[in-house]
Design a protein around this motif. Structure first.
Motif, short mmCIF file in Angstrom:
data_model
loop_
_atom_site.label_atom_id
_atom_site.label_comp_id
_atom_site.label_asym_id
_atom_site.label_seq_id
_atom_site.Cartn_x
_atom_site.Cartn_y
_atom_site.Cartn_z
N ASN A 270 -1.53 -3.79 1.91
CA ASN A 270 -1.57 -2.57 1.10
C ASN A 270 -2.91 -1.88 1.29
O ASN A 270 -3.85 -2.05 0.52
N MET A 271 -2.96 -1.07 2.34
CA MET A 271 -4.24 -0.50 2.79
C MET A 271 -4.55 0.86 2.18
O MET A 271 -5.57 1.44 2.49
N GLY A 272 -3.63 1.41 1.39
CA GLY A 272 -3.87 2.74 0.85
C GLY A 272 -2.84 3.73 1.36
O GLY A 272 -1.74 3.34 1.74
N LYS A 273 -3.25 4.98 1.39
CA LYS A 273 -2.32 6.08 1.69
C LYS A 273 -1.56 5.85 3.01
O LYS A 273 -0.36 6.07 3.09
N LYS A 274 -2.29 5.38 4.02
CA LYS A 274 -1.66 5.25 5.35
C LYS A 274 -0.54 4.21 5.37
O LYS A 274 0.37 4.30 6.19
N SER A 275 -0.62 3.19 4.50
CA SER A 275 0.44 2.19 4.52
C SER A 275 1.39 2.36 3.33
O SER A 275 2.23 1.51 3.06
N GLY A 276 1.25 3.45 2.61
CA GLY A 276 2.17 3.74 1.51
C GLY A 276 1.71 3.16 0.18
O GLY A 276 1.95 3.74 -0.86
N LYS A 277 1.06 2.01 0.23
CA LYS A 277 0.59 1.38 -1.01
C LYS A 277 -0.87 0.98 -0.87
O LYS A 277 -1.31 0.59 0.21
N GLY A 278 -1.58 1.04 -1.96
CA GLY A 278 -2.97 0.59 -1.97
C GLY A 278 -3.36 0.33 -3.40
O GLY A 278 -2.70 -0.43 -4.09
N LEU A 279 -4.42 1.00 -3.87
CA LEU A 279 -4.76 0.91 -5.28
C LEU A 279 -3.69 1.65 -6.09
O LEU A 279 -3.40 1.31 -7.22
N TYR A 280 -3.12 2.66 -5.43
CA TYR A 280 -2.04 3.43 -6.04
C TYR A 280 -0.86 3.47 -5.08
O TYR A 280 -1.01 3.20 -3.88
N PHE A 281 0.30 3.82 -5.56
CA PHE A 281 1.37 4.28 -4.68
C PHE A 281 2.32 5.20 -5.41
O PHE A 281 2.45 5.14 -6.62
N LYS A 282 2.91 6.08 -4.62
CA LYS A 282 3.79 7.08 -5.20
C LYS A 282 5.22 6.71 -4.86
O LYS A 282 5.56 6.46 -3.71
N ASP A 283 6.06 6.67 -5.89
CA ASP A 283 7.48 6.45 -5.69
C ASP A 283 8.08 7.81 -5.36
O ASP A 283 8.22 8.67 -6.23
N ASN A 284 8.36 8.04 -4.07
CA ASN A 284 8.73 9.38 -3.64
C ASN A 284 10.06 9.87 -4.21
O ASN A 284 10.27 11.07 -4.35
N ASP A 285 10.96 8.92 -4.52
CA ASP A 285 12.25 9.34 -5.08
C ASP A 285 12.07 9.91 -6.48
O ASP A 285 12.48 11.01 -6.80
#
Lengths: 432, 416
Positions: A270-285
């Motif tokens: 979970n590396m951040g924005k580039k891997s979709g998840k990090g400290l945060y993540f957005k559920d796009n649906d």
């Protein structure tokens, strides 16, 4: 300095292709983009065109592979290496290009913190032509460009290069010494690292989103510090912070110690924005924002924290009452407001002491933070707080001695300009 | 007639997006008005004292705040900014993109007839509250909406593209050469903007290939023959200019200040096709725009030979093109000469838009007239910084509303 032809090594990286766009546009140079395959180089050209929003530069960029090194390097007036932050990898490619370099070509690395002196060793007699040219992502928007030399023998050429970067490439050039993470990242990742630690210390209150709310956009940034870490990538964040930790030895070294949760996130991919998840993540649906909960070691919905002081500050900033907004912060002694004040004051103090160490001009910290991070820069922050005397008074109330001593150091304070050349107002956003 | 002096003023940084900053119109006005008052050294106390004698007034220029920010009664709105403005006469003036020029004109009248000593003109618009398509619809109301705006996407680029077509037709121009001329106009404006630290596009990359290369992904056609680089910007911003009477100047201000030497105000038929019909047998394609310039020259007792710098209304490259002959720099139909010979360049004999104009500096529609006046003030007081035109003694501006419907011209210069 005339730069007609440029070769970019590692042109498919985010920085590589964006910098190719800068040389092809403002620099009006012919740019060879070298990657492992022509296809990758072609994609990089598309993205470089997009990054400066001008189709007109397309014809100036030529896709190449590492098989074309001889042809490209022989012709180039400037070679820009933008490989990943791996000293051995960089040195390998330096060996490959070395035989073909023109005696007067500028060689540059885009490293965000590795030792320029160490890297320069590969070039022997040509090492005087070797510089660190560190830009920020995306360079079309963030104009900061750190120029790093490793030897006094470079002074004359460095002056020419500085003019070229400033006048021709439209960069805000900051000269720094060859020190870990240079200037912008040294200060920026001080704040980010401190925020990472504070999230851990305050995990009971919520941790990551709690701290980001306290240091939100209303404190003079377009992105909160931990959102920034996600944007940069946690792996990159870690490598920069670890590098500063390992290569510095001052009172502030302890700030660069990362808590375990960062390592856990990285090892889980979970590396951040580039891997979709990090400290945060957005559920796009569902368009919901989740945050990593340090206490429970799992993601949960981000909490929209509301604090009295920050709500009131945001109201005032919205109406352009900046002086009232800062007064609210100064007068509020709630736990969160004090945390916020401490961070802003530590940011000022650390920025000033580091800047006089790594740059000849104290105002460099303002150039670095305004044009590299879009953060309210430290000297402009002093202006917002009502001047250095007020800052010293507050520091004595809230900070520990290692920070107070910076602000009481006459050698530093004397150098401060009457006012920052940056207007603090546009940096203050009326939101979290 | 009594003189009207310009004391100074301030412009906001047109690069800023106030919606992104989360700020409202009060923040915009507060920053801009107090920057201007600081610039001329007028304190809140001074304002209150002047108002006790009923010698100060506000003149607000804004086109369409009702749409962009759901706010009307824009003269009175200033009382929300600061209590020191309570009681000061204040009203909003509107003439589409020429709104702040009407405000300037009204302010001049009240100074000339000695009603007020100090007149504060504020032009502003916040346009980034909506996307460009919706905003384009709002701006369509500057035309005759029922016929020229309703249901049309981006009506104004289409109207000024028709002006381009009509220019080619009327003067029998070579289309390729004409479009190259328009590209040159765009390029000069973008290049000039690079010297202006308040300009919206100062950090953009635009080159001569890009402005000549219409119909591609990064420079798409917006209307008719006009592409993105032929259009002015969508901008948030405000400009305040402070005017004063001879009496006030004599008693309070030691340094030299320029005066407004002349003005022209003419309103052409609102519907574009009517404009063309009316001008069929006139050598000028926009005769009322030309007439406004003639009126200003007449009132100032000056001619084009006396003007050292111009600020024009380049809402589109096609409008700057026709302005060249309206100013009298060339004969009508010969505008290309001034472009091709470099006469309107920054270092040319008759520089147009050293600020970058509406294309380079930006176009917060209700602010543009005031912004031009402030730029002329800077030029003739040698305070324009990097975009200073050397030895500028007199400057002229053209601010238009709608499809060159409201035409406003001012000449600003040093006292003889």
């Amino acid at each position: 300095m005339e730069i007609k032809t440029v070769s970019i090594l590692g042109a498919n990286g985010i920085m590589g292709k964006n910098i190719a766009g800068i040389f092809a546009s403002f620099g009006k140079a012919k740019v060879y983009l070298l990657t492992r395959s022509i296809e990758k180089s072609e994609v990089a050209i598309d993205q470089a065109v997009e990054s400066v929003r001008s189709e007109s530069i397309r014809n100036k960029m030529i896709p190449k592979t590492y098989d074309d090194i001889e042809e490209c390097i022989k012709e180039s007036d400037l070679v820009f290496e933008s490989l990943s932050e791996d000293i051995e990898l960089k040195k390998q490619i330096y060996k490959k290009i070395k035989p073909y370099l023109k005696s007067n070509s500028v060689i540059a690395t885009g490293t965000s913190g590795l030792s320029i002196k160490e890297l320069s060793k590969e070039f022997d007699s040509l090492s005087k032509n070797f510089f660190g040219i560190h830009m920020f992502n995306p360079p079309y928007v963030l104009t900061l460009c750190e120029l790093i030399t490793h030897s006094q023998k470079q002074d004359a050429l460095a002056k020419e290069l500085e003019n070229y970067l400033h006048i021709k490439l439209n960069r805000t050039v900051v000269r720094t010494k060859d020190t870990p993470a240079f200037l912008g990242n040294r200060i920026g990742f001080f704040v980010i690292s401190r925020a990472i630690q504070l999230a851990k210390e305050n995990y009971e209150q919520g941790g990551i989103d709690y701290i980001d709310t306290i240091l939100g956009s209303f404190t003079g940034r377009s992105m909160a510090p931990l959102v920034t870490a996600d944007f940069v990538g946690l792996d990159v964040t870690k490598s920069i912070i670890d590098y500063i930790k390992e290569n510095t030895n001052d009172d502030y070294n302890k700030i660069f110690k990362l808590p375990d949760y960062i390592n856990c996130l990285i090892s889980d991919g979970n590396m951040g924005k580039k891997s979709g998840k990090g400290l945060y993540f957005k559920d796009n649906d569902k368009k919901q924002l989740f945050v990593y909960d340090i206490k429970n070691k799992e993601y949960r919905l981000k909490i929209n924290y509301q604090f009295y002081f920050s709500n009131e500050m945001i109201k005032e900033i919205k109406n352009g009452n900046y002086e009232t907004a800062i007064k609210i912060l100064i007068d509020d002694d709630s736990y969160e407001a004090v945390l916020c004040k401490k961070m802003l004051l530590e940011y000022i103090a650390y920025s000033l002491t580091i800047t006089i160490q790594v740059s000849s001009n104290i105002e460099a910290c303002d150039d670095a933070m305004a044009t590299g991070f879009s953060w309210l820069p430290p000297i402009a922050m002093i202006d917002w707080l009502g001047g250095i005397d007020n800052v010293i008074k507050l520091a004595k109330k809230y900070l520990s001695n290692e920070y107070i001593s910076i602000l009481e150091n006459k050698k530093i304070i004397e150098k401060l300009p009457h006012k920052s050349k940056y207007d603090y107002r546009p940096f203050l956003k009326a939101k979290y | 007639m009594n003189k009207v002096y310009i004391l100074g003023g301030a412009q906001t940084d047109f690069q800023r997006n106030w919606t992104k900053e989360g700020k409202n119109v009060i923040a915009l006005l507060r920053e801009n008005i107090f920057d201007a008052l600081n610039n001329i050294g007028l304190s809140k106390k001074d304002i209150i004292e002047l108002n006790k004698k009923n010698k100060i007034a506000f003149f607000v220029g804004n086109f369409i705040g009702e749409n962009y920010i759901d706010q009307g009664h824009l003269g009175a709105l200033l009382t929300v900014v600061d209590s020191c403005f309570y009681g000061i006469p204040s009203a909003r003036y509107e003439a589409a993109c020429a709104s702040s020029s009407v405000a300037i004109d009204a302010a001049c009248s009240k100074i000339r007839d000695n009603t007020y000593d100090v007149a504060i003109v504020i032009g502003w618009e916040l346009m980034k509250t909506v996307d460009s398509k919706i905003g384009g619809g709002f701006l369509g109301k500057a035309a005759y909406f029922e016929k020229e705006g309703k249901g049309i996407e981006f009506p104004f680029p289409k109207l000024f593209a028709k002006l381009a077509d009509e220019t080619i037709k009327k003067y029998n121009l070579d289309e390729g050469r004409y479009l190259t001329n328009l590209s040159r106009i765009a390029y000069i404006n973008y290049s000039n903007a690079k010297r202006n630290r308040f300009a919206q596009t100062r950090n953009w990359y635009i080159d001569e290939i890009q402005v000549n290369n219409r119909k591609n992904k990064t420079n798409p056609i917006i209307g008719g023959k006009l592409a993105l680089t032929d259009c002015s910007q969508v901008t948030d911003g405000a400009t305040t200019v402070v005017l004063c009477s001879e009496n006030y100047k004599k008693n309070n201000v030691k340094e030299e200040k320029p005066i407004i030497k002349g003005f022209g105000h003419r309103v052409a038929p609102m519907i574009l096709e009517e404009k063309f019909k009316e001008s069929e047998h006139n050598e000028y394609i926009l005769p009322w725009t030309r007439q406004a310039c003639i009126d200003a020259y007449f009132r100032a007792n000056l001619s084009v030979d006396d003007i050292d710098v111009f600020e024009t209304h380049d809402c589109f490259t096609s409008s700057e093109y026709v302005a060249i002959s309206c100013f009298g720099i060339t004969k009508p139909g010969k505008e290309f000469e001034a472009i091709e010979k470099g006469i309107i360049n920054f270092d040319g004999k008759k520089p147009i838009n050293p600020s970058g104009g509406l294309i380079g500096c930006g176009h917060p529609v209700g602010a543009s007239g005031a912004r031009m006046l402030l730029d002329l003030y800077k030029q003739v007081t040698n305070t324009a910084g990097e975009y200073q035109i050397q030895n500028a003694k007199n400057g002229m501006m053209l601010n238009i509303g709608g499809s060159a419907t409201t035409n406003y011209v001012f000449i600003v210069g040093k006292e003889d």
